[in-house]
Design a protein around this motif. Structure first.
Motif, PDB file in Angstrom:
ATOM      1  N   ALA A 272       0.827  -1.211   0.000  1.00 10.39           N
ATOM      2  CA  ALA A 272       0.000   0.000   0.000  1.00 10.39           C
ATOM      3  C   ALA A 272       0.859   1.257   0.000  1.00 10.39           C
ATOM      4  CB  ALA A 272      -0.925   0.008   1.202  1.00 10.39           C
ATOM      5  N   LYS A 273       0.596   2.144  -0.936  1.00 10.17           N
ATOM      6  CA  LYS A 273       1.155   3.484  -0.945  1.00 10.17           C
ATOM      7  C   LYS A 273       0.066   4.438  -0.476  1.00 10.17           C
ATOM      8  CE  LYS A 273       5.107   2.290  -2.889  1.00 10.17           C
ATOM      9  NZ  LYS A 273       6.447   2.513  -2.285  1.00 10.17           N
ATOM     10  N   THR A 274       0.408   5.356   0.423  1.00  6.77           N
ATOM     11  CA  THR A 274      -0.606   6.236   0.997  1.00  6.77           C
ATOM     12  C   THR A 274      -0.191   7.702   0.909  1.00  6.77           C
ATOM     13  OG1 THR A 274       0.325   6.088   3.235  1.00  6.77           O
ATOM     14  CG2 THR A 274      -1.329   4.438   2.615  1.00  6.77           C
ATOM     15  N   ALA A 275      -1.186   8.544   0.757  1.00  8.54           N
ATOM     16  CA  ALA A 275      -0.998   9.995   0.806  1.00  8.54           C
ATOM     17  C   ALA A 275      -2.028  10.537   1.784  1.00  8.54           C
ATOM     18  CB  ALA A 275      -1.179  10.620  -0.571  1.00  8.54           C
ATOM     19  N   THR A 276      -1.565  11.138   2.877  1.00 10.09           N
ATOM     20  CA  THR A 276      -2.442  11.539   3.986  1.00 10.09           C
ATOM     21  C   THR A 276      -2.375  13.038   4.216  1.00 10.09           C
ATOM     22  OG1 THR A 276      -2.258   9.395   5.096  1.00 10.09           O
ATOM     23  CG2 THR A 276      -2.841  11.277   6.453  1.00 10.09           C
ATOM     24  N   PHE A 277      -3.538  13.626   4.475  1.00  7.99           N
ATOM     25  CA  PHE A 277      -3.605  15.029   4.885  1.00  7.99           C
ATOM     26  C   PHE A 277      -4.586  15.165   6.030  1.00  7.99           C
ATOM     27  CE2 PHE A 277      -5.637  19.297   4.409  1.00  7.99           C
ATOM     28  CZ  PHE A 277      -4.556  20.030   4.889  1.00  7.99           C
ATOM     29  N   ASN A 278      -4.106  15.747   7.130  1.00  9.19           N
ATOM     30  CA  ASN A 278      -4.935  15.992   8.306  1.00  9.19           C
ATOM     31  C   ASN A 278      -5.113  17.506   8.453  1.00  9.19           C
ATOM     32  OD1 ASN A 278      -4.822  13.201   8.827  1.00  9.19           O
ATOM     33  ND2 ASN A 278      -2.940  13.439  10.005  1.00  9.19           N
ATOM     34  N   PRO A 279      -6.231  18.049   7.994  1.00  8.40           N
ATOM     35  CA  PRO A 279      -6.435  19.494   8.036  1.00  8.40           C
ATOM     36  C   PRO A 279      -6.436  20.023   9.470  1.00  8.40           C
ATOM     37  CG  PRO A 279      -8.077  18.405   6.657  1.00  8.40           C
ATOM     38  CD  PRO A 279      -7.385  17.341   7.437  1.00  8.40           C
ATOM     39  N   SER A 280      -6.088  21.283   9.620  1.00  3.21           N
ATOM     40  CA  SER A 280      -6.235  21.917  10.920  1.00  3.21           C
ATOM     41  C   SER A 280      -7.714  22.124  11.193  1.00  3.21           C
ATOM     42  CB  SER A 280      -5.503  23.258  10.949  1.00  3.21           C
ATOM     43  OG  SER A 280      -6.029  24.127   9.958  1.00  3.21           O
ATOM     44  N   GLY A 281      -8.060  22.229  12.450  1.00  4.80           N
ATOM     45  CA  GLY A 281      -9.463  22.374  12.796  1.00  4.80           C
ATOM     46  C   GLY A 281     -10.158  21.030  12.824  1.00  4.80           C
ATOM     47  N   THR A 282     -11.467  21.053  12.748  1.00  8.52           N
ATOM     48  CA  THR A 282     -12.273  19.842  12.878  1.00  8.52           C
ATOM     49  C   THR A 282     -13.056  19.584  11.605  1.00  8.52           C
ATOM     50  OG1 THR A 282     -12.517  20.207  15.251  1.00  8.52           O
ATOM     51  CG2 THR A 282     -14.097  18.728  14.212  1.00  8.52           C
ATOM     52  N   GLN A 283     -12.911  18.386  11.044  1.00  6.17           N
ATOM     53  CA  GLN A 283     -13.691  17.982   9.879  1.00  6.17           C
ATOM     54  C   GLN A 283     -15.083  17.516  10.305  1.00  6.17           C
ATOM     55  OE1 GLN A 283     -12.293  18.039   6.438  1.00  6.17           O
ATOM     56  NE2 GLN A 283     -11.227  19.443   7.793  1.00  6.17           N
ATOM     57  N   GLU A 284     -15.109  16.701  11.351  1.00  9.51           N
ATOM     58  CA  GLU A 284     -16.370  16.097  11.773  1.00  9.51           C
ATOM     59  C   GLU A 284     -17.360  17.144  12.265  1.00  9.51           C
ATOM     60  OE1 GLU A 284     -16.119  12.793  14.410  1.00  9.51           O
ATOM     61  OE2 GLU A 284     -14.391  11.914  13.390  1.00  9.51           O
ATOM     62  N   GLY A 285     -18.504  17.160  11.634  1.00 12.79           N
ATOM     63  CA  GLY A 285     -19.563  18.037  12.098  1.00 12.79           C
ATOM     64  C   GLY A 285     -19.331  19.507  11.843  1.00 12.79           C
ATOM     65  N   ASP A 286     -18.377  19.867  10.945  1.00 11.92           N
ATOM     66  CA  ASP A 286     -18.157  21.290  10.693  1.00 11.92           C
ATOM     67  C   ASP A 286     -19.209  21.880   9.759  1.00 11.92           C
ATOM     68  OD1 ASP A 286     -17.413  20.394   8.168  1.00 11.92           O
ATOM     69  OD2 ASP A 286     -15.473  21.417   8.146  1.00 11.92           O
ATOM     70  N   GLY A 287     -20.074  21.005   9.197  1.00 11.08           N
ATOM     71  CA  GLY A 287     -21.165  21.481   8.376  1.00 11.08           C
ATOM     72  C   GLY A 287     -20.772  21.880   6.972  1.00 11.08           C
ATOM     73  N   ASN A 288     -19.532  21.561   6.560  1.00  9.17           N
ATOM     74  CA  ASN A 288     -19.045  21.967   5.248  1.00  9.17           C
ATOM     75  C   ASN A 288     -18.710  20.760   4.377  1.00  9.17           C
ATOM     76  OD1 ASN A 288     -19.027  24.787   5.881  1.00  9.17           O
ATOM     77  ND2 ASN A 288     -17.136  24.454   7.041  1.00  9.17           N
ATOM     78  N   PHE A 289     -18.968  20.916   3.087  1.00  6.74           N
ATOM     79  CA  PHE A 289     -18.456  19.964   2.117  1.00  6.74           C
ATOM     80  C   PHE A 289     -17.019  20.329   1.771  1.00  6.74           C
ATOM     81  CE2 PHE A 289     -22.874  18.899   1.453  1.00  6.74           C
ATOM     82  CZ  PHE A 289     -22.838  17.586   1.020  1.00  6.74           C
ATOM     83  N   HIS A 290     -16.168  19.317   1.678  1.00  8.28           N
ATOM     84  CA  HIS A 290     -14.776  19.517   1.282  1.00  8.28           C
ATOM     85  C   HIS A 290     -14.496  18.708   0.023  1.00  8.28           C
ATOM     86  CE1 HIS A 290     -13.804  21.719   4.926  1.00  8.28           C
ATOM     87  NE2 HIS A 290     -14.497  20.816   5.596  1.00  8.28           N
ATOM     88  N   HIS A 291     -13.704  19.305  -0.863  1.00  5.42           N
ATOM     89  CA  HIS A 291     -13.413  18.669  -2.145  1.00  5.42           C
ATOM     90  C   HIS A 291     -12.161  17.807  -2.006  1.00  5.42           C
ATOM     91  CE1 HIS A 291     -12.182  18.972  -6.601  1.00  5.42           C
ATOM     92  NE2 HIS A 291     -13.117  18.051  -6.470  1.00  5.42           N
ATOM     93  N   ILE A 292     -12.308  16.511  -2.296  1.00  4.68           N
ATOM     94  CA  ILE A 292     -11.219  15.548  -2.166  1.00  4.68           C
ATOM     95  C   ILE A 292     -10.928  14.961  -3.541  1.00  4.68           C
ATOM     96  CG2 ILE A 292     -10.390  13.499  -0.960  1.00  4.68           C
ATOM     97  CD1 ILE A 292     -11.177  15.816   0.906  1.00  4.68           C
ATOM     98  N   VAL A 293      -9.654  14.994  -3.952  1.00  2.00           N
ATOM     99  CA  VAL A 293      -9.232  14.405  -5.226  1.00  2.00           C
ATOM    100  C   VAL A 293      -8.019  13.522  -4.987  1.00  2.00           C
ATOM    101  CG1 VAL A 293      -8.382  14.829  -7.566  1.00  2.00           C
ATOM    102  CG2 VAL A 293     -10.104  16.360  -6.574  1.00  2.00           C
TER     103      VAL A 293
END
Length: 249
Positions: A101-122
């Motif tokens: 497995a090759k992996t590419a990881t990004f952990n944004p600052s702040g909180t993803q869960e329940g932030d009420g926003n859609f985020h674009h993932i490619v």
């Protein structure tokens, strides 16, 4: 026969309204494992295992578990996927070939869960680099050379065969809790400018047509089937439901 990717627009019946699909974190999924889609992703057509891109909008609700945004699986050791990782509150793109497995990881600052926003993932891959984009920006590049993808998407579907799903992994783990919108599949690698074009398109769906193989906008609004605007490939909803909360808002 050579495939003219990006053509063959079908005319599925849509409501004229914009919907996403909601997954409740309990084995809700969309299953795209059809003969037609498997054939178009195969080595002789799109050659998806060699290079490609997947674009999706994700709004993660408060959860205690990982969640599968998509999984293009030939078998357990050969698959292309992106997951939301609960513990890190981030996203991981995975290209697994021959059991490595090759992996590419990004952990944004702040909180993803329940932030009420859609985020674009490619997620993109080309045999040399695995890349993960988040909200129009390249966040992680991983060297993926030296791995060999075994099997092909044209292999027989079933428990031990090809599975193409959203909301869960191929073995019905990693149940996603949240909304997904506008799933786009490309036979080639999107570049930064193209990713930014999609991200800046008013969050109303992909407008980059080059090498576009399939596009599910989820605007049917009811029923248990979603249909790609390109090629007419279908997906079947199990548990998952249409919702007027969408990435264009």
């Amino acid at each position: 026969m050579a495939l003219a990717l990006g053509f063959g627009l079908s005319t599925p019946r849509f409501t004229g309204e914009d919907f996403s699909v909601f997954f409740n974190g309990s084995n809700h999924k969309i299953d795209y494992t059809t003969n037609d889609l498997r054939a178009i992703l195969a080595e002789g057509e799109a050659n998806f295992k060699a290079s490609g891109s997947v674009s999706v909008w994700a709004r993660v609700e408060t959860t205690g578990a990982n969640g599968q945004l998509f999984d293009f699986c030939v078998d357990e050791n050969n698959r292309i996927q992106t997951q939301y990782k609960h513990q890190a509150d981030g996203f991981t793109a995975i290209y697994k070939a021959g059991g490595t497995a090759k992996t590419a990881t990004f952990n944004p600052s702040g909180t993803q869960e329940g932030d009420g926003n859609f985020h674009h993932i490619v997620q993109t891959w080309d045999g040399e680099d695995l890349k993960l984009y988040y909200d129009g920006a390249l966040k992680t590049t991983t060297d993926m050379s030296g791995v060999t993808f075994a099997g092909d998407y044209s292999d027989a579907a079933g428990v031990e065969g090809v599975e193409i799903v959203q909301g869960v992994s191929f073995n019905d783990n990693a149940d996603y809790l949240g909304y997904l919108d506008d799933l786009a599949v490309y036979s080639g690698v999107l570049n930064l400018s193209q990713v930014q074009t999609i991200y800046n398109s008013g969050k109303a769906g992909p407008i980059v047509k080059t090498n576009l193989v399939a596009l599910w906008r989820f605007n049917e609004g009811s029923g248990s089937t979603v249909t790609s605007e390109i090629g007419g490939y279908t997906g079947t909803l199990t548990g998952a439901t249409f919702n007027k909360i969408n990435a264009s808002q």
